[in-house]
Scaffold this motif. Sequence first.
Motif, short mmCIF file in Angstrom:
data_model
loop_
_atom_site.label_atom_id
_atom_site.label_comp_id
_atom_site.label_asym_id
_atom_site.label_seq_id
_atom_site.Cartn_x
_atom_site.Cartn_y
_atom_site.Cartn_z
N VAL A 40 0.83 -1.20 0.00
CA VAL A 40 0.00 0.00 0.00
C VAL A 40 0.87 1.25 0.00
O VAL A 40 1.77 1.40 0.84
CB VAL A 40 -0.93 0.02 1.22
CG1 VAL A 40 -1.88 1.22 1.16
CG2 VAL A 40 -1.74 -1.28 1.29
N VAL A 41 0.61 2.15 -0.96
CA VAL A 41 1.29 3.44 -1.02
C VAL A 41 0.21 4.51 -1.15
O VAL A 41 -0.96 4.20 -1.36
CB VAL A 41 2.28 3.53 -2.21
CG1 VAL A 41 3.40 2.51 -2.07
CG2 VAL A 41 1.55 3.35 -3.54
N ALA A 42 0.60 5.76 -1.00
CA ALA A 42 -0.37 6.86 -1.07
C ALA A 42 0.34 8.13 -1.53
O ALA A 42 1.56 8.26 -1.38
CB ALA A 42 -1.03 7.08 0.29
N PRO A 43 -0.42 9.09 -2.06
CA PRO A 43 0.19 10.37 -2.46
C PRO A 43 0.74 11.16 -1.27
O PRO A 43 1.71 11.89 -1.40
CB PRO A 43 -0.98 11.11 -3.11
CG PRO A 43 -1.96 10.06 -3.51
CD PRO A 43 -1.84 9.01 -2.45
N GLU A 44 0.09 11.01 -0.12
CA GLU A 44 0.53 11.69 1.10
C GLU A 44 0.36 10.73 2.27
O GLU A 44 -0.69 10.08 2.37
CB GLU A 44 -0.29 12.96 1.35
CG GLU A 44 -0.14 14.05 0.32
CD GLU A 44 -1.04 15.24 0.59
OE1 GLU A 44 -1.50 15.38 1.74
OE2 GLU A 44 -1.31 16.01 -0.34
N PRO A 45 1.38 10.67 3.18
CA PRO A 45 2.70 11.27 3.06
C PRO A 45 3.48 10.63 1.91
O PRO A 45 3.12 9.54 1.46
CB PRO A 45 3.35 10.96 4.40
CG PRO A 45 2.65 9.72 4.88
CD PRO A 45 1.25 9.84 4.39
N LEU A 46 4.51 11.29 1.46
CA LEU A 46 5.30 10.83 0.33
C LEU A 46 5.87 9.44 0.62
O LEU A 46 6.53 9.23 1.64
CB LEU A 46 6.43 11.81 0.06
CG LEU A 46 7.28 11.57 -1.19
CD1 LEU A 46 6.45 11.76 -2.45
CD2 LEU A 46 8.48 12.52 -1.20
N PHE A 47 5.58 8.49 -0.24
CA PHE A 47 6.10 7.14 -0.02
C PHE A 47 7.51 7.01 -0.57
O PHE A 47 7.93 7.74 -1.46
CB PHE A 47 5.17 6.08 -0.61
CG PHE A 47 5.06 6.08 -2.12
CD1 PHE A 47 5.94 5.35 -2.90
CD2 PHE A 47 4.05 6.80 -2.76
CE1 PHE A 47 5.83 5.34 -4.28
CE2 PHE A 47 3.93 6.79 -4.13
CZ PHE A 47 4.82 6.06 -4.90
N SER A 48 8.23 6.05 -0.05
CA SER A 48 9.63 5.84 -0.41
C SER A 48 9.74 4.84 -1.57
O SER A 48 9.32 3.69 -1.45
CB SER A 48 10.41 5.31 0.80
OG SER A 48 11.66 4.78 0.40
N ASP A 49 10.31 5.30 -2.69
CA ASP A 49 10.60 4.38 -3.80
C ASP A 49 11.50 3.24 -3.33
O ASP A 49 11.30 2.08 -3.69
CB ASP A 49 11.29 5.12 -4.94
CG ASP A 49 10.32 5.95 -5.77
OD1 ASP A 49 9.12 5.64 -5.78
OD2 ASP A 49 10.77 6.93 -6.40
N GLN A 105 17.18 4.46 -12.15
CA GLN A 105 16.97 4.41 -10.70
C GLN A 105 16.83 2.98 -10.21
O GLN A 105 17.27 2.62 -9.12
CB GLN A 105 15.72 5.22 -10.31
CG GLN A 105 15.78 6.69 -10.67
CD GLN A 105 15.13 6.98 -12.01
OE1 GLN A 105 15.26 6.18 -12.95
NE2 GLN A 105 14.44 8.11 -12.12
N ARG A 106 16.20 2.14 -11.03
CA ARG A 106 16.03 0.73 -10.68
C ARG A 106 17.38 0.00 -10.71
O ARG A 106 17.68 -0.80 -9.82
CB ARG A 106 15.05 0.07 -11.65
CG ARG A 106 13.64 0.62 -11.58
CD ARG A 106 12.81 -0.08 -10.53
NE ARG A 106 12.68 -1.50 -10.81
CZ ARG A 106 12.25 -2.38 -9.90
NH1 ARG A 106 11.95 -2.00 -8.68
NH2 ARG A 106 12.14 -3.67 -10.22
N HIS A 107 18.18 0.29 -11.72
CA HIS A 107 19.50 -0.35 -11.80
C HIS A 107 20.39 0.13 -10.66
O HIS A 107 21.18 -0.65 -10.11
CB HIS A 107 20.15 -0.04 -13.15
CG HIS A 107 21.40 -0.83 -13.40
ND1 HIS A 107 22.66 -0.27 -13.28
CD2 HIS A 107 21.60 -2.14 -13.72
CE1 HIS A 107 23.57 -1.19 -13.54
NE2 HIS A 107 22.96 -2.32 -13.81
N ASP A 108 20.25 1.39 -10.27
CA ASP A 108 21.02 1.91 -9.13
C ASP A 108 20.67 1.15 -7.86
O ASP A 108 21.56 0.84 -7.05
CB ASP A 108 20.75 3.41 -8.94
CG ASP A 108 21.41 4.27 -10.01
OD1 ASP A 108 22.31 3.77 -10.70
OD2 ASP A 108 21.00 5.44 -10.15
#
Length: 300
Positions: A89-98, A282-285
Motif C-alpha cells: 500500500v502506497v499513497a500520495p501523502e505522506p510521500l512514499f519511499s521508492d 533508478q532501478r538499476h542503481d
Amino acid sequence: MDKAPVLHGRVIAAHGRHYTVELSDGSLRKCFPRGKKAVAVVGDRVCISPQGELEGAIDQVLERSSLLYRSDDIRSKQFAANVDQLLIVVAPEPLFSDDLLWRALVAAHSADIKPIVVLNKTDLHASLPRAREQLSLLANTGTEIIEVCATNPEQVHARLGPLLQERCSLLLGQSGMGKSTLLNVLVPQAQAHTQEHSQALGTGKHTTTSTRLYHLPGGGDLIDSPGFQAFGLYHLSATDIEHGFPEFSAGVEHCRFYNCTHRHEPGCGVLAALERGDIAPQRHDLYKRILAENEAQGRY
C-alpha cells in the motif's frame, strides 16, 4: 497412559515466541515452539501437541510454498509463510519511499510471490499525479497497480475483492499509507485501529504491532503486517536479487558471461537494455546498492 493426539492447524498470529494456532474445527490454541527457536511464522501450517484445554506445543512446521523475510544489519527474520501475493500500500501523502517499495517488490519477486501495488488515497487529487509519476518507473516490471480510495468501500471491494478470493495475501505498507483503514474495509471484524498521520512529521504512527491472519468474508485470507520503515534484503543471494528485477530477464539472456553481475562487464545484456532506456536508471542503481550492501556484510 494414552499419548496425546497430534493436531493440525495454521498459525494466524505471532508475537515473539507466542502463537495463536487455528485448528481445523475453527478452535484456537495458544501455542509455543519446542526448544529455544521460534521457528513458525504467520501462515504456517503446523502440527501441535495439546497442552491442557487451550494451549499446545508446536512440534512441526509443514512444508511451505513461500516464505518472506525482513532483515537488517544484524539478522534476517522470517515473518510470513504460504503467501500467494503481496499487496503493498502506497499513497500520495505522506510521500512514499521508492526505495522501500522497490525493496519489497524485490523480496516478492525473488520468492515468486505476485506483487500488487495498491495506490490508496486517490481522493488527494493535488498530489496524485506525483504518486503516479513515481509508480511509472515500474512500467517495465509487470507489476500490477490498483488505485483505490479506502474511504470508498464499494470501490475497494470492486477493485480488490476479485484479486483476493481463494488466495492468501499479505498487506504491507509504510506507516501513514492508510493500510489499517483498508484492512477495516476488507475485513470488518479486524477492527484495526487507525490514526491520522502526523502532518508535522510527514509520517504516520504504527497502528499494527504484530502480524495476524484474517479470513476474508468473500473467501481467501489476508495477513496484516506492521508498517515498515526499513526492508533489508540481506538474506538474498546475488541470483535472488537478479530475480527480484523482472525487467532484467530479457537482457540477462544476452549477457556474454554466465556469471555476469550486470554492473560493468563487457557484453552485458542488462547494461545494453539500460543504455536503450528499457530499464530505469533508478532501478538499476537500487540493484547495485543491494548487491553492494550484501557484499559488505560478507553474504557472498
